[in-house]
Design an enzyme around this catalytic site. Structure first.
Site, short mmCIF file in Angstrom:
data_model
loop_
_atom_site.label_atom_id
_atom_site.label_comp_id
_atom_site.label_asym_id
_atom_site.label_seq_id
_atom_site.Cartn_x
_atom_site.Cartn_y
_atom_site.Cartn_z
N LYS A 35 0.85 -1.21 0.00
CA LYS A 35 0.00 0.00 0.00
C LYS A 35 0.88 1.25 0.00
CE LYS A 35 -0.43 -0.81 4.94
NZ LYS A 35 -0.27 0.26 5.86
N TYR A 253 18.26 29.41 6.84
CA TYR A 253 17.13 30.12 7.46
C TYR A 253 17.24 30.12 8.98
CZ TYR A 253 14.58 30.07 3.01
OH TYR A 253 14.20 30.28 1.72
C1 LIG Z 1 -3.22 -4.89 8.37
C2 LIG Z 1 -1.76 -4.74 8.09
N1 LIG Z 1 -1.01 -5.84 7.96
C3 LIG Z 1 0.31 -5.76 7.71
C4 LIG Z 1 0.96 -4.55 7.61
C5 LIG Z 1 2.43 -4.49 7.36
O1 LIG Z 1 3.09 -3.94 8.47
P1 LIG Z 1 4.66 -3.74 8.47
O2 LIG Z 1 4.97 -2.76 7.42
O3 LIG Z 1 4.96 -3.21 9.83
O4 LIG Z 1 5.26 -5.07 8.20
C6 LIG Z 1 0.21 -3.39 7.75
C7 LIG Z 1 0.87 -2.08 7.67
O5 LIG Z 1 0.54 -1.10 8.25
C8 LIG Z 1 -1.19 -3.48 7.99
O6 LIG Z 1 -1.95 -2.39 8.15
#
Ligand SMILES: Cc1ncc(COP(=O)(O)O)c(C=O)c1O
Length: 358
Positions: A35, A253
């Site tokens: 994602k 700055y």
């Molecule tokens: C439901 C879920 N599973 C797995 C993950 C993967 O987590 P990570 O990046 O800490 O391995 C996430 C990430 O936020 C998540 O929301």
């Protein structure tokens, strides 16, 4: 692309990191979490490189549709499920697997018609974000299994504190999830990256690694390399000026840093407009010719400055690494008071992306 400020994305490292995830859970399937544009690495390129993953996890429909339109064939899980009934048409059409985390979603499923979906029932074992309580699960499961729109139900939960290996809360969450072991479901899933690397008992049928795939440690006290992970993204820029300043002259700055003596100051063409965090303090390192060199003064939109007193050979045009190979993003995240996840996700579109297989 003329500007030297760019991110190189090492897809071989990404594949290596997937094999490390497998090594930690040899009997589990892996849902690679890609994602937020593959944690800022480019979701499609990441998905194509991770063609060994058993499924992909994304946050929303748009991400899932982009993957399907790019020809990604693996199962795709919508980690936040759906909010409106009309989204079900797209879920059907693109053959997606929604997470069910709220009874309102079951109402929508029951009121709809279409193919039987594989769904993931999310149990809130302690994260207290999304999910139904363990006590609600038996009744909800019965309801789901009698719904013609549901083919298979997989049970999942998400760990809230697994990044802290001393925190027993993770064991408590696993225990709560295991209290549902008697129920008949198609599969179960607990582990994120921290679960996979730190809590072997969370591997379950499916693990859901995210950050570790990008070579970054999920823990608050280690770096990816200590888990045999390799950084995927290296953020690079160029030294565009070297100026000599007098003792006492302020840099950048607000003049938050002053030269303690006459000294050379380098200017690097990268700033918060590229996603480099503005609020890192003076002293935060960059890598210049394989040497850690401190930033001085405030990071501005397009530039930041370096103390070059220990770099007599530094020259205009030299490459500067902001994080990645040789300089873990975890170190910069710590200096910025955040986590590697955020820095990786926030690299802006002005930065050119180059994919390599080294
Ligand atoms: C439901 C879920 N599973 C797995 C993950 C993967 O987590 P990570 O990046 O800490 O391995 C996430 C990430 O936020 C998540 O929301």
């Amino acid at each position: 692309m003329t500007r030297a400020t760019r991110a190189t994305l090492n897809l071989r490292a990404l594949q290596h990191n997937l094999t490390i995830a497998r090594r930690h859970a040899p009997d589990s399937k892996l849902m690679a979490i890609i994602k937020a544009n593959g944690y800022g690495h480019g979701m499609i390129e990441v998905a194509q490189a991770l063609n060994d993953a058993d499924a992909f996890g994304v946050a929303c429909l748009d991400e899932a549709i982009a993957l399907r339109e790019a020809g990604i064939p693996q199962p795709i899980v919508l980690l936040e499920g759906f909010v409106r009934a009309d989204e079900l048409r797209l879920i059907d059409g693109f053959q997606l697997q929604p997470v069910i985390h709220h009874p309102a979603q079951i109402d929508m499923l029951e009121a709809s018609s279409g193919p039987a979906l594989t769904v993931w029932l999310k149990v809130d074992t302690g994260m207290h974000r999304l999910g139904v309580t363990p006590e609600q699960v038996p009744a909800i499961l019965t309801r789901l299994l009698s719904c013609p729109r549901v083919g298979a139900v997989r049970l999942m939960t998400h760990l809230a504190n697994a990044d802290d290996r001393d925190d027993d809360y993770t064991l408590e969450q696993i225990r709560r999830f295991e209290s549902l072991d008697e129920l008949s479901v198609a599969a179960r899933s607990i582990a994120n990256s921290a679960g996979l690397l730190g809590w072997a008992q969370s591997a379950s049928d499916w693990a859901r690694p995210g950050i570790m795939l990008y070579g970054v440690s999920p823990f608050n006290n280690s770096i990816g390399e200590q888990h045999d992970l390799r950084p995927v993204m290296t953020l690079r820029a160029q030294l565009i000026a070297i100026n000599t300043h007098k003792a006492g002259e302020p840099i950048g700055y607000g003049g938050s840093w002053r030269c303690p003596e006459p000294m050379p100051v380098g200017v690097v063409a990268i700033g918060y407009g590229d996603g480099y965090p503005r609020h890192v303090p003076s002293g935060t390192p960059v890598l210049l010719n394989n040497k850690r060199v401190p930033i001085v003064g405030r990071v501005s939109m397009d530039m930041l400055c370096l103390d070059l007193r220990d770099c007599p050979k530094a020259a205009i045009g030299d490459e500067v690494i902001l994080w990645g190979e040789g300089l873990p993003v975890e170190a910069i995240a710590e200096a910025a008071g955040t986590i590697g996840y955020e820095l990786l996700c926030k690299v802006t579109s002005r930065v050119g992306f180059e994919y390599t297989h080294e």
